[in-house]
Structure formats: C-alpha cells, structure tokens
Design a protein around this motif. Structure first.
Motif, short mmCIF file in Angstrom:
data_model
loop_
_atom_site.label_atom_id
_atom_site.label_comp_id
_atom_site.label_asym_id
_atom_site.label_seq_id
_atom_site.Cartn_x
_atom_site.Cartn_y
_atom_site.Cartn_z
N GLN A 1 69.05 13.74 47.05
CA GLN A 1 69.80 14.69 47.75
C GLN A 1 70.52 14.11 48.77
O GLN A 1 70.27 13.52 49.54
N GLY A 2 71.87 14.31 48.98
CA GLY A 2 72.96 13.77 49.52
C GLY A 2 72.98 14.49 51.02
O GLY A 2 73.16 13.71 52.09
N LEU A 3 72.28 15.62 51.45
CA LEU A 3 72.35 16.24 52.70
C LEU A 3 70.97 15.90 53.37
O LEU A 3 70.99 15.52 54.52
N THR A 4 69.87 15.82 52.60
CA THR A 4 68.63 15.60 53.26
C THR A 4 68.07 14.29 52.74
O THR A 4 66.97 13.94 53.79
N GLY A 5 68.52 13.54 51.98
CA GLY A 5 67.76 12.60 51.52
C GLY A 5 66.42 12.30 50.70
O GLY A 5 65.96 11.43 50.41
N LYS A 6 66.14 13.68 50.43
CA LYS A 6 65.03 14.01 49.77
C LYS A 6 65.31 13.83 48.13
O LYS A 6 66.33 13.64 47.78
N ARG A 7 64.01 13.76 47.43
CA ARG A 7 64.21 13.58 45.84
C ARG A 7 64.84 14.46 45.27
O ARG A 7 64.59 15.99 45.43
N GLY A 8 65.62 14.28 44.33
CA GLY A 8 66.23 15.31 43.34
C GLY A 8 66.14 14.89 41.80
O GLY A 8 65.98 13.76 41.67
N ILE A 9 65.96 15.86 40.89
CA ILE A 9 65.94 15.46 39.45
C ILE A 9 67.20 16.31 38.82
O ILE A 9 67.26 17.40 39.00
N VAL A 10 67.77 15.78 37.86
CA VAL A 10 68.64 16.24 36.89
C VAL A 10 68.19 16.16 35.83
O VAL A 10 67.66 15.10 35.23
N SER A 11 67.92 17.27 34.90
CA SER A 11 67.37 17.28 33.63
C SER A 11 68.26 18.05 32.79
O SER A 11 68.87 19.13 33.07
N TYR A 12 68.28 17.58 31.54
CA TYR A 12 69.03 18.27 30.42
C TYR A 12 68.13 18.82 29.67
O TYR A 12 67.52 18.43 28.60
N GLN A 13 68.27 20.37 29.60
CA GLN A 13 67.33 21.09 29.04
C GLN A 13 68.08 21.92 27.96
O GLN A 13 69.10 22.27 27.87
N PRO A 14 67.33 22.17 26.74
CA PRO A 14 67.90 22.70 25.49
C PRO A 14 68.33 24.21 26.01
O PRO A 14 67.76 24.84 26.74
N ASN B 1 71.76 22.71 29.13
CA ASN B 1 71.49 23.25 30.54
C ASN B 1 71.36 21.78 31.43
O ASN B 1 70.14 21.47 31.62
N VAL B 2 72.19 21.57 32.29
CA VAL B 2 72.11 20.56 33.23
C VAL B 2 71.48 21.01 34.27
O VAL B 2 72.23 21.43 35.30
N LYS B 3 70.03 21.07 34.56
CA LYS B 3 69.44 21.57 35.42
C LYS B 3 69.08 20.68 36.73
O LYS B 3 68.66 19.55 36.83
N SER B 4 69.49 21.20 37.89
CA SER B 4 69.19 20.55 39.18
C SER B 4 67.93 20.95 39.89
O SER B 4 67.80 22.27 39.90
N ILE B 5 67.13 19.85 39.97
CA ILE B 5 65.83 20.41 40.48
C ILE B 5 65.68 19.51 41.97
O ILE B 5 65.59 18.41 42.06
N PHE B 6 65.30 20.40 43.21
CA PHE B 6 65.35 20.09 44.48
C PHE B 6 63.83 19.94 44.82
O PHE B 6 63.14 20.95 44.94
N LEU B 7 63.43 18.82 45.22
CA LEU B 7 61.95 18.45 45.44
C LEU B 7 62.08 18.46 47.03
O LEU B 7 63.00 17.86 47.78
N PRO B 8 60.90 18.86 47.69
CA PRO B 8 60.91 19.01 49.22
C PRO B 8 60.54 17.56 49.95
O PRO B 8 60.07 16.61 49.21
#
Length: 458
Positions: free
Chosen positions: A110-123, A451-458
């Motif tokens: 994540q660009g603002l927090t440096g925390k982990r992010g996942i981009v998932s391609y869902q049907p 669905n290009v899904k953005s998942i933000f992890l803490p």
C-alpha cells in the motif's frame, strides 16, 4: 414457430432448419448457465486448466468433421477450416498453460501506509457472447477459453448461418467433460437478444461484428451499465513503401486479401502504394490475382471459395458497382460468373478515392482497393485516413524504420511488417476507433470480464 435455415453457399442447398427459441427458453438457458457458474467459480485456476486442455484435444480429434461443417455452412476453404481448428486448440492450450499465472493474486505494498495489499482477479458471472459467421469455431472459442479460465460462464448467440457449428462446439465441450450448463448456445432473434442483454444475470457482453452492430449492442449494454468488449470491422491498410521488396509485398498482399475468401476483419483491404513502386507492384499484384483458382471449397486446388451467403454476395457486388460508378477502375475481376453458388472473383480496383465504398467502408470479400500515394509520408497519412483502426501492414526493407512507423504513427491495434496473419494466441487482438475496444488473446482477454478486487490488509 419461427425457424432459421442454414444454406450451403457453394451449392445453394438447405443444410438444416432450427427452431428459434422463445425468450422464456433463452432465459432458462441463461439461468442454468448462472447456476453452473456458481459451482465453477469455486475451482482454482489450476483446477480449471485440465478442462481447457481436454477441449483443445477434442477439437483436434474432430478437426475433419468441424472443418467440413464450417465449409458447408459458410463456404470457407476446407483447408482453411483445418487451420482454424488448430488455432482454436492452441488457444485452449495457451489459456490452460498461462491462465493460472496471469490471473494469480498479486502482492502489493500500500502506497500510503506501506502495509500489505492484494489484487485479486475474480469472476463476475455470465458473459453473453454475440459472434459472426466468418470463423464459426474460432470466434466463440476466443471468448469461451478466456472466460472459462477466469471462472465465468458463457452464453453464445451465434450468427444464424452457422448455427450448426455453434451447437456442435457446445456438444464437444460437454463431451470433453465441461459442466453441461456452463456453456450455452441459444438460437434467438435480435429483439430477444437485446432483452437478454438487460437480464441481471448477464454481467458482460462481447460482440464481434460490424461497427453498426457494435454501436447498437454497445448502446443497449451501456443503458444497463454492462461492460462490453467490441471487436468490429475494418478496412485495413497495407503500405507498400518506396524501398519495399515487391515480391514479398505481392505474396503477402494476395494472401492477405483472399484469406478466408476475403471475409476477415483483420485482412488486407486497402493497398496504399507509393509512386516509386506503384506500377511495378500493381502489375505484379494484378497478375497474381488474375491467376487465382476459384472453385469448390472442398477441392484442395481451390484458392478462393464462395462468399458466405447470397446476401453477402449482393453486398459485395453493390459496393464494387458503387465504387466503379464513382470512378474506380477494375483491373481484374468484378464480374461474377454464371454458376450456382455465391462466388465472387478476385477483384482489384484502382483509382480508389474518398467517397467510394472501396475507400471508406469495409468490403467483406475478395476485393482489393489500390490507393496511390506520393511518397512514404503520404502513404502513412492515407492509411490513417479511416474511421477504422483494427490492423494494417507495412512492406519496407528497413525493418527498424517500419517498426518505428508501426509503433509511433499507425493508428491501429495490430500491424504486420513484411508478412500477413490473422491471430496469435500470445499476441493481443483488437482495435481502436470504429474497430471497437477491448483486447482478446495474449492474456488480455482473461482480464476483460473479471472483478479486479483490491484487498487492504492491516
């Protein structure tokens, strides 16, 4: 009950009659596809891949039957049909091999927090596929393969003249082990099709066809906020520049104009020839076009078969006649033989200028338009002087110069340099301007309806 009749364009004999489905029947197929999707989406990409490989092998195992069916329904050369089936199998192989990697989750910071992010391609669900007749198996396959890998279901409305090809493709998919309801083929009219687009279980719409059809379907889908991919027509320009190798240019120009009986959206249609090589190229090109053997599409010696239907024959004839009436000159062809079947000869038109169908529009048949250019710069200008932008070509001995022209100046989605070809599983396929939007092949098609899904992890 209304029916659809398929007719062999070479013999003018009826092949089959099919009942047109009611809206209720079509909707039931859509509902069944959606139910199958709910189970299919649970599989991983790796678990979907073997289904695709099996379909590809089944197509190879039935290549002779499928090629014969396509020839009977559309008049394509039997040998071209065999090539088409191998391309379809290669598309399934490519998708099975590369899909799990292309559609895998992506780790990001994540660009603002440096925390982990996942981009998932869902049907997303059911994709409604509206396809034309010129490649009866390839056109639906390029949508089907990518969306099966993505996890979607697919409902196909095929062109009426190749109804049998669409239905047989579904049968072979089921024989290969694909869940029976995941790929549906519906036989419906245009009004029912428009209403189906609006159905809430249709999540995306893709069409290959004319720019007029694209505008209509795109507008109907936009009203319902449905994403579309449109692969539309074109009048692709092939440039013969001042330093072109004439033998190479003529070889691929003839091939590019006559492939699939001249009925290919991405085939060579306008030949823009510079002053320095104009006479040499035109003389050699016309000589080759005059020698083309037109005949029975099942005969291995035939180089040009019939057009797909009598309606298509009349359209091409009218476009040529209208161009001639406005000043185009026939260098060869132009007169249809007195024979059974929708046969139109290899034709070359010169003195083609704006305002003629041969300049402005797509002639979907074996008709080449020769356009004079003062020099290389003028040729590039003329090439881009079109409402279309699907493909094109450049004949030029200086490959690096041709590459720069293709990359920086040619306003199309695909450009061939000193060659001709229709499609490749590993290269994106699609255009700009009135040739549509979106891309298929090369991995791009697998991401059009997800669905290009953005998942933000803490």
């Amino acid at each position: 009950m209304p029916t659809i009749k398929t007719i062999n364009p070479a013999t003018e004999k009826t092949i089959q009659n099919y009942d047109v489905m009611t809206e209720k029947q079509a909707t039931e197929r859509l509902d069944a596809c959606h139910s199958a999707f709910l189970q299919w989406r649970k599989l991983t990409h790796q678990e979907r891949a073997p289904y695709l490989r099996k379909i590809g092998q089944t197509l190879r195992d039935n290549a002779d039957e499928l090629a014969a069916l396509m020839t009977n329904e559309t008049g394509k050369l039997l040998k071209d049909g065999l090539v088409e089936i191998e391309l379809c199998a290669a598309i399934f192989d490519y998708t099975a091999e590369n899909g799990p990697r292309i559609l895998a989750d992506e780790e990001r910071e994540q660009g603002l927090t440096g925390k982990r992010g996942i981009v998932s391609y869902q049907p997303i669900g059911v994709v409604y596929s509206i396809q034309p007749w010129n490649f009866p198996i390839y056109q639906p396959v390029r949508v089907l393969a990518s969306n099966l890998m993505a996890g979607n279901g697919c409902v196909l409305k095929h062109a009426s003249i190749c109804t049998g090809s669409g239905l047989r493709l579904r049968e072979l998919c089921i024989e290969s082990g694909l869940p029976e309801d995941l790929f549906q083929v519906i036989v419906i009219d245009h009004d029912t099709s428009d209403r189906l687009i609006a159905h809430p279980k249709v999540r995306g719409v893709t069409l290959t066809g004319s720019d007029g059809a694209g505008k209509h379907v795109g507008a109907v889908a936009a009203t319902e906020l449905k994403k579309t991919v449109l692969e539309l027509g074109s009048n692709d320009a092939y440039l013969v520049l001042e330093d072109a190798d004439i033998e190479t240019a003529v070889k691929f120009s003839v091939m590019g104009r006559l492939y699939n009986n001249g009925q290919t959206c991405v085939s060579a249609k306008r030949f823009i020839v510079t002053d320095k090589v104009y006479d040499t190229f035109v003389d050699a090109f016309v000589t080759k076009m005059k020698d083309i053997v037109m005949g029975d599409p099942t005969d291995q010696d035939s180089q040009l078969g019939p057009l797909s239907s009598q309606d298509q024959f009349e359209t091409v004839k009218e476009q040529v006649d209208a161009s001639v009436a406005k000043g185009a000159k026939i260098l060869c062809g132009g007169d249809a033989p007195e024979r059974t079947g929708a046969y139109y000869p290899a034709t070359v038109l010169a003195d083609v200028t704006p305002g003629m169908p041969a300049y402005d529009d797509e002639i979907f048949g074996p008709v080449a338009s020769i356009i004079f250019a003062k020099d290389d710069e003028d040729a590039m200008r003329l090439a881009n002087d079109s409402r279309y932008g699907l493909g094109g070509g450049i004949f030029c001995k200086d490959e690096e110069r041709a590459l720069k022209l293709a990359r920086d100046h040619f306003d199309t989605g695909m450009i061939r340099i000193n060659s001709f070809g229709a499609a490749d599983p590993n290269m994106p396929f699609g255009g700009v301007k009135n040739s549509g939007y979106g891309r298929e092949h090369g991995g791009f098609g697998m991401k059009e309806f997800v669905n290009v899904k953005s998942i933000f992890l803490p």
